[in-house]
Design a protein around this motif. Structure first.
Motif, PDB file in Angstrom:
ATOM      1  N   PRO A   1      -5.676  -6.269  -1.035  1.00  0.00           N
ATOM      2  CA  PRO A   1      -6.862  -5.005  -1.943  1.00  0.00           C
ATOM      3  C   PRO A   1      -8.524  -5.798  -1.710  1.00  0.00           C
ATOM      4  O   PRO A   1      -8.509  -6.979  -2.113  1.00  0.00           O
ATOM      5  N   GLY A   2      -9.073  -4.796  -0.697  1.00  0.00           N
ATOM      6  CA  GLY A   2     -10.611  -5.101  -0.347  1.00  0.00           C
ATOM      7  C   GLY A   2     -10.545  -6.011   1.318  1.00  0.00           C
ATOM      8  O   GLY A   2     -11.739  -5.671   1.335  1.00  0.00           O
ATOM      9  N   LYS A   3      -9.084  -6.120   1.305  1.00  0.00           N
ATOM     10  CA  LYS A   3      -9.828  -7.190   2.627  1.00  0.00           C
ATOM     11  C   LYS A   3      -9.022  -6.359   3.840  1.00  0.00           C
ATOM     12  O   LYS A   3      -9.514  -5.294   3.630  1.00  0.00           O
ATOM     13  N   PRO A   4      -9.930  -6.300   5.257  1.00  0.00           N
ATOM     14  CA  PRO A   4      -9.942  -5.690   6.193  1.00  0.00           C
ATOM     15  C   PRO A   4      -9.449  -4.905   6.353  1.00  0.00           C
ATOM     16  O   PRO A   4      -9.212  -4.017   7.032  1.00  0.00           O
TER      17      PRO A   4
ATOM     18  N   ASP B   1      -6.934  -3.116   4.215  1.00  0.00           N
ATOM     19  CA  ASP B   1      -7.326  -3.129   2.938  1.00  0.00           C
ATOM     20  C   ASP B   1      -6.087  -1.997   2.465  1.00  0.00           C
ATOM     21  O   ASP B   1      -6.170  -1.032   2.850  1.00  0.00           O
ATOM     22  N   THR B   2      -5.046  -2.490   2.049  1.00  0.00           N
ATOM     23  CA  THR B   2      -4.171  -2.318   1.074  1.00  0.00           C
ATOM     24  C   THR B   2      -3.959  -1.088   0.427  1.00  0.00           C
ATOM     25  O   THR B   2      -3.548  -0.545  -0.423  1.00  0.00           O
ATOM     26  N   ASP B   3      -5.415  -1.185  -0.441  1.00  0.00           N
ATOM     27  CA  ASP B   3      -5.591  -0.292  -1.289  1.00  0.00           C
ATOM     28  C   ASP B   3      -6.284   0.745  -0.393  1.00  0.00           C
ATOM     29  O   ASP B   3      -6.020   2.287  -1.096  1.00  0.00           O
ATOM     30  N   ARG B   4      -6.265   1.257   1.136  1.00  0.00           N
ATOM     31  CA  ARG B   4      -6.675   2.340   1.720  1.00  0.00           C
ATOM     32  C   ARG B   4      -5.149   2.425   2.627  1.00  0.00           C
ATOM     33  O   ARG B   4      -5.201   3.420   3.185  1.00  0.00           O
ATOM     34  N   TYR B   5      -4.568   1.647   3.416  1.00  0.00           N
ATOM     35  CA  TYR B   5      -3.296   1.315   4.233  1.00  0.00           C
ATOM     36  C   TYR B   5      -2.347   1.146   4.126  1.00  0.00           C
ATOM     37  O   TYR B   5      -2.386   0.729   3.161  1.00  0.00           O
TER      38      TYR B   5
ATOM     39  N   GLY C   1       1.002  -0.977  -0.103  1.00  0.00           N
ATOM     40  CA  GLY C   1       0.348  -0.037  -0.197  1.00  0.00           C
ATOM     41  C   GLY C   1       1.199   1.344  -0.007  1.00  0.00           C
ATOM     42  O   GLY C   1       2.491   1.101  -0.504  1.00  0.00           O
TER      43      GLY C   1
ATOM     44  N   ILE D   1      -4.780  -9.038   5.028  1.00  0.00           N
ATOM     45  CA  ILE D   1      -4.452  -8.440   4.482  1.00  0.00           C
ATOM     46  C   ILE D   1      -4.693  -8.328   2.852  1.00  0.00           C
ATOM     47  O   ILE D   1      -3.951  -8.663   2.183  1.00  0.00           O
TER      48      ILE D   1
ATOM     49  N   LYS E   1     -12.662  -6.281   9.786  1.00  0.00           N
ATOM     50  CA  LYS E   1     -13.173  -5.106   8.854  1.00  0.00           C
ATOM     51  C   LYS E   1     -14.397  -4.586   9.437  1.00  0.00           C
ATOM     52  O   LYS E   1     -13.775  -3.215   9.538  1.00  0.00           O
TER      53      LYS E   1
END
Ligand code: ACO
Ligand code: HSE
Length: 390
Positions: free
Chosen positions: A92-95, A97-101, A51, A90, A378
């Motif tokens: 993308p889209g997981k609790p 979320d490597t798209d966000r964190y 991320g 961990i 999540k």
């Protein structure tokens, strides 16, 4: 807007086109002041990220690994070729979320996957440290991680999360750096290692010490490895990571590749064959002295003892919100251990959620497919992110 992150060691060309960056390591300028009274220097810490750190540097997540885990939480393991050990949680889209964190996981001090430990070269002798390496504590691990975060320019964590020994580190983070942890999720862990757990570790250590190839910890000098001792240590420990119902479900009393017992000490039963396999494959990826040191670090962990015998005192200054999670079939860190943490947090007036997941998978359930764990994580992380304005 995402900012690039300062990193030393081999760098990805661009984090944007790398879902997980290659492992980086940096040689830390300052010594690591260890609880054993030693200033470890030089030393290095190996870590992995996934991320992107946001402009406010407010979306960092520290993942703390368990006893024999490492920084390969979301990428193929370089030795075993297996998936990252927490890809269920961990990505993308997981609790987490490597798209966000921006997610960081560092190999703990005393381990053997790139961070300085007993298999590293002691600059004073030019040989592997062996037992000359100072005893390591959970607090030392956390201190080392804090130095890494300083280096990465991360003042505080959005989330600190980990299971088992990783959960101990999460608790230590909340106690040592209350102002640096916004949310914490210690899973399948305890605020101290129980007598039974110390006992199991001691049996494993004795298996290593009794192996003639251990050579007083100097096996690297003579080109041997205490494979038998380490393998037996893992076999015994692995039983504690599972549960009686799980062993029954997976193996029962079924025989391994035969129709009748051999009347020998061969691996007649599937469970014997399975345990031997676990022992053999472990030896391929782990250093025996590191196993001695890290099991000892867990044994010494006792957060209440460090705070006048009152666990709540460890969290008096906390501003962290917590989610404590246990598994019904975990007999290594039973739910009672988690409940004791919850009670201490209640006494310290800390916001805390408590989730006991129904599972027959035992202690290692936190590494496996447990939908109730995933959904609770999540929800907790999403609520914390809202509070944090992420
Ligand atoms: C948190 C961290 O930091 S990560 C910690 C470090 N990592 C670990 O501890 C993971 C190692 N632990 C495991 O693999 C644990 O077994 C678990 C419980 C987590 C995995 O559970 P599961 O996915 O259900 O796998 P399972 O326990 O069935 O083991 C599968 C392995 O046993 C082998 N196996 C299964 N049955 C048998 C048998 N009868 N005879 C021999 N081998 C067998 C499989 O071939 C497979 O081998 P492989 O791992 O080399 O591919
Ligand atoms: N099986 C995991 C968790 C043990 O606590 C490990 O080996 O690290």
């Amino acid at each position: 807007m995402a900012t690039p992150l300062l990193k030393s060691g081999p760098e990805p060309a661009s984090q944007a086109d790398e879902p997980t960056s290659p492992v980086a390591r940096f040689e830390v300028d300052a010594p690591l002041a260890m609880d054993a009274g030693v200033d470890l220097a030089p030393w290095q810490i190996a870590y992995q990220t996934a991320g992107t750190l946001n402009a406010e540097r407010s979306n960092a997540v520290l993942v703390c690994h368990a006893l024999t885990g490492d920084q390969h939480f979301a990428n193929t393991h370089p030795v075993t070729g297996k998936d990252g050990w927490w890809e269920r949680l961990i990505g993308p889209g997981k609790p987490v979320d490597t798209d966000r964190y921006f997610v960081i996981c560092a190999n703990v001090v005393g381990s053997c996957m790139g961070t300085t430990g007993p298999a590293s070269i002691n600059p004073a002798t030019g040989r592997a440290y062996g037992l000359d390496f100072p005893l390591v504590t959970i607090r030392d691990m956390v201190r080392g991680q804090a130095m890494l975060l300083d280096r990465l320019g991360i003042k505080d964590l959005f989330l600190c999360i980990g299971g088992s020994m990783g959960g101990m580190q999460v608790l230590q983070w909340a106690a040592s750096y209350p102002e640096r942890v916004f949310a914490a999720m210690p899973i399948a862990t305890g605020a101290r290692h129980s007598a039974q757990n110390i006992a199991f570790h001691e049996v494993g250590r004795q298996a290593i010490l009794a192996d003639p190839n251990w050579h007083g910890g100097r096996y690297l000098d003579v080109g041997t490895r205490p494979a038998k001792g380490l393998g037996v240590a893992r076999m015994g420990a692995h039983i504690t990571y599972l549960s009686e119902p799980a062993l029954h479900r997976k193996f029962g009393r079924r025989l391994q590749d035969r129709d009748a017992p051999t009347f020998s000490f061969d691996a007649d039963f599937q469970i014997e064959s399975y345990l031997r396999h676990q022992g053999i494959t472990f030896v391929e990826r782990f250093d025996a002295n590191a196993y001695l040191y890290l099991t000892r670090a867990m044994d010494y962990f006792d957060l209440a003892a460090d705070h006048g015998g009152v666990l709540a005192n460890a969290f008096r200054d906390t501003r962290t919100r917590f989610c404590i999670m246990s598994f019904t079939s975990d007999w290594l860190f039973p739910t009672a251990d988690s409940r004791a943490i919850v009670h201490a947090l209640n006494a310290a007036a800390a916001p805390v959620a408590f989730v006991e997941v129904e599972s027959d998978k035992g202690h290692d359930a936190f590494l496996l497919d447990e939908p109730a764990m995933i959904s609770a994580a999540k929800g907790f992380i999403a609520a914390a992110a809202r509070e944090r304005g992420l």
